[in-house]
Scaffold this motif. Sequence first.
Motif, PDB file in Angstrom:
ATOM      1  N   TRP A 104       0.834  -1.200   0.000  1.00 15.70           N
ATOM      2  CA  TRP A 104       0.000   0.000   0.000  1.00 15.70           C
ATOM      3  C   TRP A 104       0.871   1.254   0.000  1.00 15.70           C
ATOM      4  CZ3 TRP A 104      -5.415   1.012   0.418  1.00 15.70           C
ATOM      5  CH2 TRP A 104      -5.737   2.322   0.774  1.00 15.70           C
ATOM      6  N   PHE A 105       1.786   1.332   0.960  1.00 12.26           N
ATOM      7  CA  PHE A 105       2.644   2.509   1.055  1.00 12.26           C
ATOM      8  C   PHE A 105       3.542   2.653  -0.177  1.00 12.26           C
ATOM      9  CE2 PHE A 105       2.225   2.342   5.880  1.00 12.26           C
ATOM     10  CZ  PHE A 105       1.499   3.514   5.960  1.00 12.26           C
ATOM     11  N   ASP A 106       4.129   1.550  -0.623  1.00 10.89           N
ATOM     12  CA  ASP A 106       5.046   1.609  -1.761  1.00 10.89           C
ATOM     13  C   ASP A 106       4.372   2.228  -2.978  1.00 10.89           C
ATOM     14  OD1 ASP A 106       7.079   0.451  -0.301  1.00 10.89           O
ATOM     15  OD2 ASP A 106       6.903  -1.534  -1.215  1.00 10.89           O
ATOM     16  N   GLY A 107       3.113   1.853  -3.207  1.00 11.23           N
ATOM     17  CA  GLY A 107       2.413   2.365  -4.383  1.00 11.23           C
ATOM     18  C   GLY A 107       2.268   3.871  -4.361  1.00 11.23           C
ATOM     19  N   TYR A 108       1.942   4.432  -3.192  1.00 15.83           N
ATOM     20  CA  TYR A 108       1.752   5.877  -3.101  1.00 15.83           C
ATOM     21  C   TYR A 108       3.075   6.636  -2.988  1.00 15.83           C
ATOM     22  CZ  TYR A 108      -3.285   5.211  -2.521  1.00 15.83           C
ATOM     23  OH  TYR A 108      -4.606   4.894  -2.720  1.00 15.83           O
ATOM     24  N   LEU A 109       4.054   6.061  -2.319  1.00 18.73           N
ATOM     25  CA  LEU A 109       5.325   6.766  -2.116  1.00 18.73           C
ATOM     26  C   LEU A 109       6.139   6.890  -3.396  1.00 18.73           C
ATOM     27  CD1 LEU A 109       6.322   5.324   1.379  1.00 18.73           C
ATOM     28  CD2 LEU A 109       5.787   7.715   0.854  1.00 18.73           C
ATOM     29  N   ARG A 110       5.695   6.241  -4.460  1.00 20.47           N
ATOM     30  CA  ARG A 110       6.338   6.452  -5.760  1.00 20.47           C
ATOM     31  C   ARG A 110       5.971   7.816  -6.347  1.00 20.47           C
ATOM     32  NH1 ARG A 110       4.293   1.019  -6.758  1.00 20.47           N
ATOM     33  NH2 ARG A 110       5.950  -0.499  -6.360  1.00 20.47           N
ATOM     34  N   ARG A 111       4.896   8.394  -5.870  1.00 23.19           N
ATOM     35  CA  ARG A 111       4.462   9.690  -6.375  1.00 23.19           C
ATOM     36  C   ARG A 111       5.377  10.790  -5.821  1.00 23.19           C
ATOM     37  NH1 ARG A 111      -1.207  10.262  -7.962  1.00 23.19           N
ATOM     38  NH2 ARG A 111      -0.850  12.469  -7.479  1.00 23.19           N
ATOM     39  N   PRO A 112       5.812  11.727  -6.652  1.00 26.17           N
ATOM     40  CA  PRO A 112       6.674  12.797  -6.147  1.00 26.17           C
ATOM     41  C   PRO A 112       5.972  13.755  -5.202  1.00 26.17           C
ATOM     42  CG  PRO A 112       6.117  13.169  -8.450  1.00 26.17           C
ATOM     43  CD  PRO A 112       5.641  11.795  -8.117  1.00 26.17           C
ATOM     44  N   ASP A 113       4.629  13.802  -5.242  1.00 25.41           N
ATOM     45  CA  ASP A 113       3.904  14.714  -4.355  1.00 25.41           C
ATOM     46  C   ASP A 113       3.538  14.067  -3.021  1.00 25.41           C
ATOM     47  OD1 ASP A 113       2.051  12.993  -5.478  1.00 25.41           O
ATOM     48  OD2 ASP A 113       0.695  14.562  -6.210  1.00 25.41           O
ATOM     49  N   ILE A 114       3.894  12.810  -2.820  1.00 28.88           N
ATOM     50  CA  ILE A 114       3.721  12.151  -1.521  1.00 28.88           C
ATOM     51  C   ILE A 114       5.090  12.071  -0.867  1.00 28.88           C
ATOM     52  CG2 ILE A 114       3.059  10.057  -0.300  1.00 28.88           C
ATOM     53  CD1 ILE A 114       0.666  11.519  -1.442  1.00 28.88           C
ATOM     54  N   VAL A 115       5.283  12.803   0.228  1.00 25.76           N
ATOM     55  CA  VAL A 115       6.624  12.965   0.802  1.00 25.76           C
ATOM     56  C   VAL A 115       6.742  12.367   2.205  1.00 25.76           C
ATOM     57  CG1 VAL A 115       7.081  15.009  -0.587  1.00 25.76           C
ATOM     58  CG2 VAL A 115       6.086  15.285   1.694  1.00 25.76           C
ATOM     59  N   GLY A 116       5.692  11.698   2.676  1.00 32.61           N
ATOM     60  CA  GLY A 116       5.766  11.121   4.009  1.00 32.61           C
ATOM     61  C   GLY A 116       4.596  10.205   4.270  1.00 32.61           C
ATOM     62  N   ILE A 117       4.570   9.665   5.477  1.00 35.42           N
ATOM     63  CA  ILE A 117       3.539   8.736   5.928  1.00 35.42           C
ATOM     64  C   ILE A 117       2.791   9.367   7.106  1.00 35.42           C
ATOM     65  CG2 ILE A 117       3.193   6.516   7.116  1.00 35.42           C
ATOM     66  CD1 ILE A 117       5.605   5.452   5.518  1.00 35.42           C
ATOM     67  N   GLY A 118       1.468   9.217   7.115  1.00 38.02           N
ATOM     68  CA  GLY A 118       0.703   9.734   8.233  1.00 38.02           C
ATOM     69  C   GLY A 118      -0.622  10.341   7.787  1.00 38.02           C
ATOM     70  N   GLU A 119      -1.408  10.738   8.684  1.00 40.71           N
ATOM     71  CA  GLU A 119      -1.275  10.605  10.109  1.00 40.71           C
ATOM     72  C   GLU A 119      -1.702   9.200  10.503  1.00 40.71           C
ATOM     73  OE1 GLU A 119      -2.846  12.833  14.191  1.00 40.71           O
ATOM     74  OE2 GLU A 119      -3.774  13.317  12.275  1.00 40.71           O
ATOM     75  N   LEU A 120      -0.865   8.508  11.275  1.00 41.86           N
ATOM     76  CA  LEU A 120      -1.189   7.179  11.761  1.00 41.86           C
ATOM     77  C   LEU A 120      -1.731   7.306  13.178  1.00 41.86           C
ATOM     78  CD1 LEU A 120       1.936   5.196  10.517  1.00 41.86           C
ATOM     79  CD2 LEU A 120      -0.234   5.610   9.321  1.00 41.86           C
TER      80      LEU A 120
END
Length: 262
Positions: A104-120
């Motif tokens: 799940w995270f890997d798919g979104y973190l490939r986007r240049p406009d996604i720069v972090g994880i949260g809010e968890l």
Amino acid sequence: MKITDIHAHVTTDPAAQVARARKAGVDRTVLLSTRIHPEAATTLEGVRAEFARLTAVVSGAAASVDEVRRATAEVIAALEAHPEETVGFISAPLVLGDTELKEWFDGYLRRPDIVGIGELTPAPNQAAGLEPALAVSADHGGVPVLVHGFAPNTVDDLRTYAALAARHPNVPIIVGALGGLNAMELIDLAVDRPNLYIDLSSALQVFMVKAAAHAVPEQCLFGSNTPYGDVLAARATVEAAIHDPGVLRRVLGENFAQLISN
């Protein structure tokens, strides 16, 4: 220096949200997903209903994958509509197993406009369950991870965040909302753990902002916690608390810029 609001949940009117940030002199807003929209309520009954849903979420009620996907789609749409003034963090359904969570995270973190994880947002006294997300962050070079810090999270959750930070020294962990009523404990923990960062949004006392910026000026980050806070009011609070221009620059933008450039 770009002034960055590192904690803003996407609202039902992202254009107005971005305009409000611009009025506050904010150059870049970090948008977070949400399934709760109290700003859309027009009556006390409506606010009460949204806060009942919020209470369930922060108490650990599991969200379905479809619910989180819909909330994430709101963030992606806002990012694409306002690419010059926004970036995003990505949340996830915490019901996923480790492998599915990573995918799940890997798919979104490939986007240049996604720069972090949260809010968890773990259930109270369950902060240790966030460790798989920190492992994903490490795999992506140590992107920042924003975790819930306000009630009903407990002081033991804050201590667990610090312990997780010690086990993952290359992962910046940002504790949201200045730790709520446990701000003093959070500041103490951050002094001993340089990769534990403090989101100054929703501060209950201006002197706690001052104390945090004095103790760990390189670990404090400006946030509004929109829609629960207001970006103009949040900036005024930070500027009332921090009088050293160099520290103020760090808090308003330089610290976050360094986090996402590593």
